[in-house]
Design a protein around this motif. Structure first.
Motif, PDB file in Angstrom:
ATOM      1  N   CYS A 174       8.900  -1.471  12.150  1.00 56.88           N
ATOM      2  CA  CYS A 174       8.704  -0.032  11.957  1.00 56.88           C
ATOM      3  C   CYS A 174      10.047   0.610  11.622  1.00 56.88           C
ATOM      4  N   GLU A 175      10.111   1.273  10.493  1.00 59.83           N
ATOM      5  CA  GLU A 175      11.344   1.993  10.156  1.00 59.83           C
ATOM      6  C   GLU A 175      11.631   3.048  11.227  1.00 59.83           C
ATOM      7  N   LYS A 176      12.905   3.453  11.312  1.00 58.90           N
ATOM      8  CA  LYS A 176      13.251   4.519  12.240  1.00 58.90           C
ATOM      9  C   LYS A 176      12.702   5.833  11.700  1.00 58.90           C
ATOM     10  N   PRO A 177      12.397   6.800  12.527  1.00 54.59           N
ATOM     11  CA  PRO A 177      12.320   6.716  13.985  1.00 54.59           C
ATOM     12  C   PRO A 177      11.009   6.050  14.387  1.00 54.59           C
ATOM     13  N   LEU A 178      10.998   5.462  15.620  1.00 56.31           N
ATOM     14  CA  LEU A 178       9.755   4.865  16.103  1.00 56.31           C
ATOM     15  C   LEU A 178       8.626   5.902  16.008  1.00 56.31           C
ATOM     16  N   VAL A 230      12.350  -2.337  15.404  1.00 56.94           N
ATOM     17  CA  VAL A 230      12.603  -0.991  14.868  1.00 56.94           C
ATOM     18  C   VAL A 230      13.792  -1.060  13.903  1.00 56.94           C
ATOM     19  N   GLY A 231      13.720  -0.281  12.824  1.00 53.30           N
ATOM     20  CA  GLY A 231      14.685  -0.404  11.718  1.00 53.30           C
ATOM     21  C   GLY A 231      16.041   0.252  11.954  1.00 53.30           C
ATOM     22  N   PHE A 232      16.691  -0.110  13.052  1.00 56.58           N
ATOM     23  CA  PHE A 232      18.061   0.368  13.262  1.00 56.58           C
ATOM     24  C   PHE A 232      19.032  -0.634  12.646  1.00 56.58           C
ATOM     25  N   HIS A 259       0.861  -1.197   0.000  1.00 59.45           N
ATOM     26  CA  HIS A 259       0.000   0.000   0.000  1.00 59.45           C
ATOM     27  C   HIS A 259       0.886   1.232   0.000  1.00 59.45           C
ATOM     28  N   ASP A 260       0.503   2.223  -0.778  1.00 60.69           N
ATOM     29  CA  ASP A 260       1.204   3.508  -0.768  1.00 60.69           C
ATOM     30  C   ASP A 260       0.163   4.590  -1.027  1.00 60.69           C
ATOM     31  N   ALA A 261       0.387   5.768  -0.416  1.00 62.29           N
ATOM     32  CA  ALA A 261      -0.525   6.890  -0.638  1.00 62.29           C
ATOM     33  C   ALA A 261      -0.571   7.247  -2.127  1.00 62.29           C
ATOM     34  N   ILE A 311       6.357  -0.831   8.149  1.00 59.97           N
ATOM     35  CA  ILE A 311       5.933   0.575   8.045  1.00 59.97           C
ATOM     36  C   ILE A 311       7.115   1.365   7.500  1.00 59.97           C
ATOM     37  N   ALA A 312       6.974   1.811   6.257  1.00 59.38           N
ATOM     38  CA  ALA A 312       8.087   2.479   5.560  1.00 59.38           C
ATOM     39  C   ALA A 312       7.602   3.794   4.939  1.00 59.38           C
ATOM     40  N   THR A 313       6.808   4.518   5.718  1.00 60.68           N
ATOM     41  CA  THR A 313       6.294   5.831   5.294  1.00 60.68           C
ATOM     42  C   THR A 313       7.165   6.918   5.937  1.00 60.68           C
ATOM     43  N   PRO A 314       6.997   8.186   5.526  1.00 57.71           N
ATOM     44  CA  PRO A 314       7.749   9.256   6.208  1.00 57.71           C
ATOM     45  C   PRO A 314       7.499   9.253   7.723  1.00 57.71           C
ATOM     46  N   ASN A 315       8.450   9.813   8.456  1.00 59.29           N
ATOM     47  CA  ASN A 315       8.534   9.633   9.917  1.00 59.29           C
ATOM     48  C   ASN A 315       7.268   9.950  10.708  1.00 59.29           C
ATOM     49  N   THR A 316       6.623  11.079  10.398  1.00 57.54           N
ATOM     50  CA  THR A 316       5.463  11.470  11.211  1.00 57.54           C
ATOM     51  C   THR A 316       4.239  10.618  10.882  1.00 57.54           C
ATOM     52  N   ASN A 372      16.503  15.573  -1.026  1.00 56.35           N
ATOM     53  CA  ASN A 372      16.075  14.393  -1.766  1.00 56.35           C
ATOM     54  C   ASN A 372      15.970  13.165  -0.863  1.00 56.35           C
ATOM     55  N   PRO A 373      14.782  12.512  -0.718  1.00 54.26           N
ATOM     56  CA  PRO A 373      13.503  12.917  -1.279  1.00 54.26           C
ATOM     57  C   PRO A 373      13.021  14.214  -0.624  1.00 54.26           C
ATOM     58  N   ALA A 374      12.069  14.911  -1.284  1.00 51.31           N
ATOM     59  CA  ALA A 374      11.713  16.278  -0.874  1.00 51.31           C
ATOM     60  C   ALA A 374      11.241  16.349   0.586  1.00 51.31           C
TER      61      ALA A 374
HETATM   62  N1  LIG Z   1      16.939   2.459   8.022  1.00 52.34           N
HETATM   63  C1  LIG Z   1      17.393   3.170   7.026  1.00 52.34           C
HETATM   64  O1  LIG Z   1      18.555   3.099   6.669  1.00 52.34           O
HETATM   65  C2  LIG Z   1      16.443   4.064   6.276  1.00 52.34           C
HETATM   66  C3  LIG Z   1      16.825   4.556   5.019  1.00 52.34           C
HETATM   67  C4  LIG Z   1      15.893   5.364   4.343  1.00 52.34           C
HETATM   68  C5  LIG Z   1      14.678   5.666   4.937  1.00 52.34           C
HETATM   69  N2  LIG Z   1      14.378   5.196   6.177  1.00 52.34           N
HETATM   70  C6  LIG Z   1      13.095   5.524   6.818  1.00 52.34           C
HETATM   71  O2  LIG Z   1      12.067   4.886   6.052  1.00 52.34           O
HETATM   72  C7  LIG Z   1      10.934   5.729   5.933  1.00 52.34           C
HETATM   73  C8  LIG Z   1      10.657   5.983   4.447  1.00 52.34           C
HETATM   74  O3  LIG Z   1      11.761   6.641   3.848  1.00 52.34           O
HETATM   75  P1  LIG Z   1      12.052   6.530   2.280  1.00 52.34           P
HETATM   76  O4  LIG Z   1      13.433   7.052   2.082  1.00 52.34           O
HETATM   77  O5  LIG Z   1      11.722   5.177   1.792  1.00 52.34           O
HETATM   78  O6  LIG Z   1      11.022   7.600   1.717  1.00 52.34           O
HETATM   79  P2  LIG Z   1      10.341   7.618   0.285  1.00 52.34           P
HETATM   80  O7  LIG Z   1       9.854   8.996   0.078  1.00 52.34           O
HETATM   81  O8  LIG Z   1      11.262   7.032  -0.735  1.00 52.34           O
HETATM   82  O9  LIG Z   1       9.104   6.614   0.447  1.00 52.34           O
HETATM   83  C9  LIG Z   1       8.037   6.871   1.312  1.00 52.34           C
HETATM   84  C10 LIG Z   1       6.755   6.355   0.651  1.00 52.34           C
HETATM   85  O10 LIG Z   1       5.671   6.456   1.589  1.00 52.34           O
HETATM   86  C11 LIG Z   1       4.507   6.895   0.887  1.00 52.34           C
HETATM   87  N3  LIG Z   1       3.590   7.476   1.868  1.00 52.34           N
HETATM   88  C12 LIG Z   1       3.641   8.701   2.458  1.00 52.34           C
HETATM   89  N4  LIG Z   1       2.672   8.801   3.384  1.00 52.34           N
HETATM   90  C13 LIG Z   1       1.998   7.631   3.375  1.00 52.34           C
HETATM   91  C14 LIG Z   1       0.896   7.129   4.110  1.00 52.34           C
HETATM   92  N5  LIG Z   1       0.314   7.837   5.081  1.00 52.34           N
HETATM   93  N6  LIG Z   1       0.442   5.886   3.816  1.00 52.34           N
HETATM   94  C15 LIG Z   1       1.025   5.142   2.840  1.00 52.34           C
HETATM   95  N7  LIG Z   1       2.077   5.556   2.116  1.00 52.34           N
HETATM   96  C16 LIG Z   1       2.570   6.789   2.393  1.00 52.34           C
HETATM   97  C17 LIG Z   1       5.043   7.877  -0.153  1.00 52.34           C
HETATM   98  O11 LIG Z   1       4.129   8.055  -1.228  1.00 52.34           O
HETATM   99  C18 LIG Z   1       6.343   7.173  -0.576  1.00 52.34           C
HETATM  100  O12 LIG Z   1       6.160   6.317  -1.686  1.00 52.34           O
HETATM  101  C19 LIG Z   1      11.263   6.977   6.740  1.00 52.34           C
HETATM  102  O13 LIG Z   1      10.742   6.839   8.035  1.00 52.34           O
HETATM  103  C20 LIG Z   1      12.779   7.007   6.795  1.00 52.34           C
HETATM  104  O14 LIG Z   1      13.272   7.651   7.944  1.00 52.34           O
HETATM  105  C21 LIG Z   1      15.220   4.376   6.836  1.00 52.34           C
END
Ligand SMILES: NC(=O)c1ccc[n+]([C@@H]2O[C@H](COP(=O)([O-])OP(=O)(O)OC[C@H]3O[C@@H](n4cnc5c(N)ncnc54)[C@H](O)[C@@H]3O)[C@@H](O)[C@H]2O)c1
Length: 323
Positions: free
Chosen positions: A91-95, A118-120, A34-36, A68-73, A154-156
């Motif tokens: 859950c990816e970091k941060p929790l 948690v993804g540390f 699933h992705d937004a 869970i791999a969405t932006p942090n908040t 990047n990403p924005a």
């Molecule tokens: N452990 C690591 O080394 C590492 C590396 C990169 C990112 N991260 C973490 O992983 C998370 C994602 O980062 P990324 O680099 O993959 O970002 P990204 O922008 O590449 O991917 C995030 C995806 O989430 C989607 N999204 C946004 N809000 C959503 C929602 N409410 N429901 C479903 N999908 C949603 C976006 O459309 C996007 O495709 C972040 O929390 C980041 O901190 C961790």
């Protein structure tokens, strides 16, 4: 035994990386994405033969374990929904991006039997595993540490504190967790922070003291350019220095005559070098063996506590004592 069904929420950079790693683990099957942005979900689902779900709720329902791999908040709400549905959660970091949210997740996860990791990833990276092993033979006195980013462009979303919670939640939290993993609990912080390129504090200098009596400096800059290495740990011991260079290499000198040895990890794939492959295996191991995660929800909470303390110390210019 039937394969455990995995769902991935967030089909961006890291969600795709986990999906690719998990696709090689015969104990599991990534069945749902699933992705937004539905195009992103479709693209990832096509490459791994999964089904796209239009809502996170539906994905959680059909999965045994959820990434869970969405932006942090965006982590808290999804993590709570997954926990309440009784699913295993990675859950990816941060929790979370506040102490209150982190506590909500900690309390909810602690009441359940399911695995919460948690993804540390750095805890699993061979370079840091080897450093930890060396430190058992050569106890550390102090350390000099940096963790930088080249930009918040990047990403924005990484430049938007409403989505990251702030630079320390986005980047430096990895190092706070790693320092706990290597050296034990941090008991107090003195921090200077300043704002230059972005609408938030983007450069930090910290002095950390540990329960063990050890101390360390940590520098973390968000606008340092991509000059390699972006992260480095130098540890000073009894007539010894051990230094890491990114996840690539570790060099140790245990003599006063200038001799040293270097071990390189350059030959490993990115997934193995940075511990992603190992952390995903460990998550599945914990699910199958019905045991706690290798990186627990409590570890995730303590890292959030340290980031929160670091911001408070930088804003108030006061020394912050950790509980
Ligand atoms: N452990 C690591 O080394 C590492 C590396 C990169 C990112 N991260 C973490 O992983 C998370 C994602 O980062 P990324 O680099 O993959 O970002 P990204 O922008 O590449 O991917 C995030 C995806 O989430 C989607 N999204 C946004 N809000 C959503 C929602 N409410 N429901 C479903 N999908 C949603 C976006 O459309 C996007 O495709 C972040 O929390 C980041 O901190 C961790």
């Amino acid at each position: 035994m039937s394969k455990r069904k995995i769902g991935i929420i967030g089909a961006g950079y890291i969600g795709s990386l986990h999906a690719t790693v998990l696709a090689r683990d015969e104990r599991v099957e990534v069945i749902a994405v699933h992705d937004a942005i539905s195009d992103r979900a479709e693209k990832l689902a096509r490459t791994i033969g999964a089904t796209v779900y239009m809502s996170a709720g539906e994905l959680i329902e059909v999965s045994d374990a959820v990434y869970i791999a969405t932006p942090n908040t965006e982590h808290t709400e999804l993590a709570l929904a997954g926990i309440r549905a009784g699913k295993h959660i990675f859950c990816e970091k941060p929790l979370a991006t506040s102490l209150d949210d982190a506590r909500l997740i900690l309390e909810a996860a602690s009441q359940r039997e399911s695995v919460f990791q948690v993804g540390f990833n750095r805890r699993f990276a061979p370079v840091y595993r080897l450093l930890k092993e060396m430190l058992t033979e050569t106890p550390p006195h102090s350390a000099h540490v940096k963790m930088n980013r080249g930009e918040l462009l990047n990403p924005a979303w990484v430049g938007d504190p409403r989505l990251t919670g702030g630079f320390l939640y986005e980047t430096t939290i990895h190092m706070f967790d790693l320092l706990r993993f290597l050296f034990g609990d941090i008991i107090c912080l003195d921090v200077a922070g300043s704002m230059h390129e972005y609408t938030e504090m983007d450069d930090f200098s910290c002095l950390l003291r540990f329960a063990s009596g050890m101390h360390a400096t940590l520098a973390s800059s968000a606008d340092a350019s991509w000059m390699f290495p972006y992260e480095r740990i130098e540890v000073f011991c009894h007539h010894a220095t051990i230094a890491t260079r990114e996840a690539e290499r570790i060099t140790a000198s245990h003599a006063v005559d200038g001799r040293y040895m270097t071990q390189t990890m350059q030959q490993l794939s990115k997934e193995e070098k940075w511990g992603y492959w190992q952390e995903d295996r460990a998550f599945v191991d914990a699910i199958i063996a019905d045991r706690p995660a290798a990186v627990t929800v409590d570890d995730g909470f303590k890292a959030v506590e340290l980031v929160d303390a670091c911001y408070r110390a930088a804003r108030t210019n006061e020394r912050i004592y950790c509980k």
